[in-house]
Structures are given as C-alpha cells and as structure tokens.
Design a protein around this motif. Structure first.
Motif, PDB file in Angstrom:
ATOM      1  N   VAL A 196       0.856  -1.188   0.000  1.00 25.23           N
ATOM      2  CA  VAL A 196       0.000   0.000   0.000  1.00 25.23           C
ATOM      3  C   VAL A 196       0.892   1.238   0.000  1.00 25.23           C
ATOM      4  CG1 VAL A 196      -1.819   1.269   1.202  1.00 25.23           C
ATOM      5  CG2 VAL A 196      -1.798  -1.242   1.231  1.00 25.23           C
ATOM      6  N   VAL A 197       0.721   2.073  -1.019  1.00 27.35           N
ATOM      7  CA  VAL A 197       1.559   3.261  -1.186  1.00 27.35           C
ATOM      8  C   VAL A 197       0.789   4.508  -0.737  1.00 27.35           C
ATOM      9  CG1 VAL A 197       2.721   4.745  -2.877  1.00 27.35           C
ATOM     10  CG2 VAL A 197       2.885   2.244  -3.063  1.00 27.35           C
ATOM     11  N   PHE A 198       1.470   5.354   0.034  1.00 28.99           N
ATOM     12  CA  PHE A 198       0.936   6.648   0.443  1.00 28.99           C
ATOM     13  C   PHE A 198       1.795   7.727  -0.201  1.00 28.99           C
ATOM     14  CE2 PHE A 198      -0.276   3.561   3.568  1.00 28.99           C
ATOM     15  CZ  PHE A 198      -1.583   3.900   3.910  1.00 28.99           C
ATOM     16  N   ASP A 199       1.215   8.432  -1.143  1.00 29.57           N
ATOM     17  CA  ASP A 199       1.914   9.476  -1.884  1.00 29.57           C
ATOM     18  C   ASP A 199       1.380  10.829  -1.410  1.00 29.57           C
ATOM     19  OD1 ASP A 199       3.193  11.088  -3.676  1.00 29.57           O
ATOM     20  OD2 ASP A 199       2.311  10.209  -5.475  1.00 29.57           O
ATOM     21  N   VAL A 200       2.151  11.491  -0.572  1.00 29.70           N
ATOM     22  CA  VAL A 200       1.681  12.707   0.099  1.00 29.70           C
ATOM     23  C   VAL A 200       2.426  13.914  -0.452  1.00 29.70           C
ATOM     24  CG1 VAL A 200       1.374  13.857   2.324  1.00 29.70           C
ATOM     25  CG2 VAL A 200       1.118  11.371   2.150  1.00 29.70           C
ATOM     26  N   HIS A 201       1.668  14.922  -0.849  1.00 25.71           N
ATOM     27  CA  HIS A 201       2.262  16.133  -1.415  1.00 25.71           C
ATOM     28  C   HIS A 201       1.868  17.345  -0.576  1.00 25.71           C
ATOM     29  CE1 HIS A 201      -1.745  15.583  -3.276  1.00 25.71           C
ATOM     30  NE2 HIS A 201      -1.836  16.898  -3.200  1.00 25.71           N
ATOM     31  N   GLY A 202       2.414  18.496  -0.940  1.00 24.31           N
ATOM     32  CA  GLY A 202       2.122  19.710  -0.199  1.00 24.31           C
ATOM     33  C   GLY A 202       3.355  20.221   0.524  1.00 24.31           C
ATOM     34  N   PRO A 203       3.169  20.993   1.604  1.00 26.96           N
ATOM     35  CA  PRO A 203       4.315  21.567   2.324  1.00 26.96           C
ATOM     36  C   PRO A 203       5.283  20.514   2.862  1.00 26.96           C
ATOM     37  CG  PRO A 203       2.278  22.624   3.008  1.00 26.96           C
ATOM     38  CD  PRO A 203       1.888  21.454   2.162  1.00 26.96           C
ATOM     39  N   LEU A 204       4.767  19.336   3.187  1.00 30.26           N
ATOM     40  CA  LEU A 204       5.598  18.238   3.676  1.00 30.26           C
ATOM     41  C   LEU A 204       5.342  17.041   2.771  1.00 30.26           C
ATOM     42  CD1 LEU A 204       7.562  17.974   6.048  1.00 30.26           C
ATOM     43  CD2 LEU A 204       5.712  16.989   7.402  1.00 30.26           C
ATOM     44  N   GLU A 205       6.263  16.787   1.852  1.00 34.69           N
ATOM     45  CA  GLU A 205       6.079  15.716   0.866  1.00 34.69           C
ATOM     46  C   GLU A 205       6.786  14.444   1.314  1.00 34.69           C
ATOM     47  OE1 GLU A 205       7.426  17.067  -2.930  1.00 34.69           O
ATOM     48  OE2 GLU A 205       5.659  18.321  -3.257  1.00 34.69           O
ATOM     49  N   PHE A 206       6.133  13.304   1.099  1.00 34.79           N
ATOM     50  CA  PHE A 206       6.792  12.031   1.377  1.00 34.79           C
ATOM     51  C   PHE A 206       6.062  10.911   0.650  1.00 34.79           C
ATOM     52  CE2 PHE A 206       3.842  12.999   4.813  1.00 34.79           C
ATOM     53  CZ  PHE A 206       3.124  11.838   5.008  1.00 34.79           C
ATOM     54  N   LEU A 207       6.786   9.837   0.424  1.00 41.10           N
ATOM     55  CA  LEU A 207       6.248   8.633  -0.218  1.00 41.10           C
ATOM     56  C   LEU A 207       6.615   7.451   0.665  1.00 41.10           C
ATOM     57  CD1 LEU A 207       4.915   7.452  -2.865  1.00 41.10           C
ATOM     58  CD2 LEU A 207       7.258   7.030  -3.639  1.00 41.10           C
ATOM     59  N   LEU A 232      -2.752   5.582  -2.354  1.00 34.73           N
ATOM     60  CA  LEU A 232      -3.548   6.703  -1.857  1.00 34.73           C
ATOM     61  C   LEU A 232      -2.707   7.967  -1.991  1.00 34.73           C
ATOM     62  CD1 LEU A 232      -5.023   5.052   1.370  1.00 34.73           C
ATOM     63  CD2 LEU A 232      -6.235   5.513  -0.770  1.00 34.73           C
ATOM     64  N   ALA A 233      -3.186   8.913  -2.782  1.00 37.24           N
ATOM     65  CA  ALA A 233      -2.485  10.177  -2.987  1.00 37.24           C
ATOM     66  C   ALA A 233      -3.312  11.304  -2.377  1.00 37.24           C
ATOM     67  CB  ALA A 233      -2.253  10.426  -4.471  1.00 37.24           C
ATOM     68  N   LEU A 234      -2.694  12.100  -1.538  1.00 45.62           N
ATOM     69  CA  LEU A 234      -3.409  13.180  -0.864  1.00 45.62           C
ATOM     70  C   LEU A 234      -2.411  14.213  -0.363  1.00 45.62           C
ATOM     71  CD1 LEU A 234      -4.508  11.856   2.668  1.00 45.62           C
ATOM     72  CD2 LEU A 234      -2.948  10.616   1.178  1.00 45.62           C
ATOM     73  N   ASP A 235      -2.915  15.380   0.006  1.00 45.63           N
ATOM     74  CA  ASP A 235      -2.037  16.416   0.530  1.00 45.63           C
ATOM     75  C   ASP A 235      -1.783  16.191   2.012  1.00 45.63           C
ATOM     76  OD1 ASP A 235      -3.852  18.572   2.189  1.00 45.63           O
ATOM     77  OD2 ASP A 235      -4.996  17.604   0.587  1.00 45.63           O
ATOM     78  N   TRP A 236      -0.703  16.779   2.505  1.00 46.28           N
ATOM     79  CA  TRP A 236      -0.247  16.539   3.875  1.00 46.28           C
ATOM     80  C   TRP A 236      -1.271  16.998   4.912  1.00 46.28           C
ATOM     81  CZ3 TRP A 236       1.477  14.468   7.893  1.00 46.28           C
ATOM     82  CH2 TRP A 236       1.917  15.162   9.019  1.00 46.28           C
ATOM     83  N   GLU A 237      -1.909  18.141   4.698  1.00 44.88           N
ATOM     84  CA  GLU A 237      -2.878  18.606   5.684  1.00 44.88           C
ATOM     85  C   GLU A 237      -4.048  17.636   5.793  1.00 44.88           C
ATOM     86  OE1 GLU A 237      -5.239  22.620   7.132  1.00 44.88           O
ATOM     87  OE2 GLU A 237      -4.657  22.449   5.026  1.00 44.88           O
ATOM     88  N   THR A 238      -4.521  17.129   4.654  1.00 46.55           N
ATOM     89  CA  THR A 238      -5.617  16.153   4.682  1.00 46.55           C
ATOM     90  C   THR A 238      -5.169  14.871   5.367  1.00 46.55           C
ATOM     91  OG1 THR A 238      -6.585  17.068   2.668  1.00 46.55           O
ATOM     92  CG2 THR A 238      -7.217  14.833   3.256  1.00 46.55           C
ATOM     93  N   TYR A 239      -3.941  14.419   5.085  1.00 53.17           N
ATOM     94  CA  TYR A 239      -3.391  13.232   5.746  1.00 53.17           C
ATOM     95  C   TYR A 239      -3.449  13.411   7.265  1.00 53.17           C
ATOM     96  CZ  TYR A 239      -0.078   9.476   6.888  1.00 53.17           C
ATOM     97  OH  TYR A 239       0.513   8.341   7.403  1.00 53.17           O
TER      98      TYR A 239
END
Length: 276
Positions: A196-207, A232-239
C-alpha cells in the motif's frame, strides 16, 4: 549537563509550536475565543485550555478539583472525562486570563525542558489518568505531536494557515507514520503480499509503502513499489486531519485519490484515524 542530543530537536519543536499558539491567540478579541474547532465540543478557548492543562500536569501541577456538567455530549468515557476537567474549569476565563496563563506555562515548561538531563530511555509515568510508563523520548515526541495538532486546529478555526512544514510537523509526521503498519495490516485487514503506497504532497512531501508479509506482519519503507495493491495520494494537511480524526474520508472529497483495490482502499481510510 545539558539536554541529550536526541531530545533537543523535540524540545525545539515543542517550543516553536507552543509559541506559535501564543502568537495566534494573544491578539484575539473575546468573541474569537468561542469559535468552534474541529475537536468535537471544543472552542478555541477549550483547545488552549487543554494545552495549558496537559503541560501543567507535565510540570507536576495538581489537577483542579472540579465537577463536570452532565450535558457534555462529547464526553463519552473515562479518558475524555479526565481530559475535560482542565478544559471546563477554564470556560469562564477571560481572553487576558487565558493568554497570560498560556504565556506563563510556556516559560515554565520551556525552562523544564531545557534543563532536562535524564536519558531519553528513562521510564516515566504518563500523567494523563493512567499508570502506564513510557520513555521520556516518546513522551516528549507525543507532546510535540499533540501541541502541533492543536496548533493546526486553531489555525483552521481562525483562518490563519501555517507551520505545516515546521519542525513540529516533521516530528508529527513520523509519529503518525509509526501507526501505519498497524492501520493497514491489522485494522484494515490487508492480506499477505499487499503493498500500500501513500503518496503525500504539499508543504511536507513524502512517499511511503506499507508491505504486508506472509504472516500478516507489516513494515514501512520509502521505496517505490511496482504494481502496488493500493495507492492513496493526498495532501499533507488532509493526511494529518484524517489521521487525527478531524475529518472523515467521505468528507474529504476529491482531496484523496484512490487507485487499486477499492475495498482495501476504503477499509484503510475507514481505519485511518489513530487519535482524536
């Protein structure tokens, strides 16, 4: 002696986030302290009261003797009842009283943290109504996470975004990532062999990829997975809002992009909140 090097980043992060809260609330008009936050039943005043109360207990201050009203719908168990005492006792406090108490608490708690000489692995009793012992390092990391999370609660309530990539945000990210293997494998029931991959973007990016082993055990790493079971791809604040129980997946709308096996994706999102 000085603070152990492994604790210093958390001390600095706590200080940065706590002072950011003070900067946010100090200029507020009396009415702004009553604005609702995403914490059920809690206003801006209540969130600040919670931060003051917990850190006061970390300083060793006695808990107030106070009886709670019976009509607080968000108080549902012994833990929330314990937490509510420090909040409810301050609901009659003025804006000046609140900001002054917060200012003094930050000064005193900051001094305590700067003078900390114990080993990071020292076991201490968690003060919040339990007899649980945990390490000083983990306790301080949790305090950073809690203060930063409430800083973000206040920022959203007041319409003042910021500090999503602060030192406390980084520690909070790592704190939340520690829970991912359990969320994916045990809570959501991902089968052996799943990735399961978490692709997080925004001010704090990480995979990050959570991989489930043959016996159901899970581990997390930063390597790209070819043909993952779910992405699952989402922005950091939503995460962070999902993981902290501030928003449900169905209310996050198109801020979450799902790919792969839909049933597992929904199960993971349903179990995503690790705190509230």
């Amino acid at each position: 002696m000085t603070v152990h090097p492994s604790l210093q980043p958390a001390v600095d992060a706590w200080t940065h986030s706590a002072e950011a809260i003070l900067e946010l609330v100090r200029p507020l008009a009396e009415g702004d302290w009553n604005r609702a936050t995403e914490c059920p039943g809690w206003s801006v005043r209540d969130v600040v009261s919670h931060v003051i109360g917990v850190e006061s207990e970390m300083l060793g201050e006695p808990r107030p003797i106070h009886s709670l009203p019976r009509d607080l719908y968000h108080v549902t168990d012994e833990f929330t009842r314990y937490m509510e005492v420090q909040v409810d006792v301050r609901r009659c406090h003025t804006a000046l009283e609140m900001s002054s108490e917060l200012d003094l608490m930050i000064i005193r708690r900051g001094r305590q943290l700067r003078n900390e000489t114990r080993s990071p692995q020292t076991l201490i009793r968690w003060p919040l109504g339990t007899s649980t012992e945990t390490t000083l390092e983990r306790t301080l990391r949790y305090r950073v996470f809690d203060v930063w999370t409430h800083e973000q609660d206040l920022r959203r309530a007041l319409g003042v975004p910021g500090n999503l990539d602060s030192p406390a945000a980084v520690i909070s990210r790592d704190f939340l990532l520690d829970a991912l293997p359990k969320v994916v494998a045990r809570d959501a029931g991902a089968p052996p062999g799943a990735a399961v991959v978490f692709d997080v973007h925004g001010p704090l990016e990480f995979l990050r990829t959570v991989r489930v082993g043959e016996r159901g055990q899970a581990r997390i790493d930063s390597h790209v997975s070819l043909g993952p079971t779910v992405t699952l791809a989402l922005d950091w604040e939503t995460y962070a809002r999902l993981a902290c129980g501030r928003v449900r997946p169905e209310r996050a709308g198109d801020r979450i992009k799902r790919e792969g096996e839909p049933g597992l994706a929904e199960a993971i999102l349903r179990e995503f909140a690790v705190t509230s």
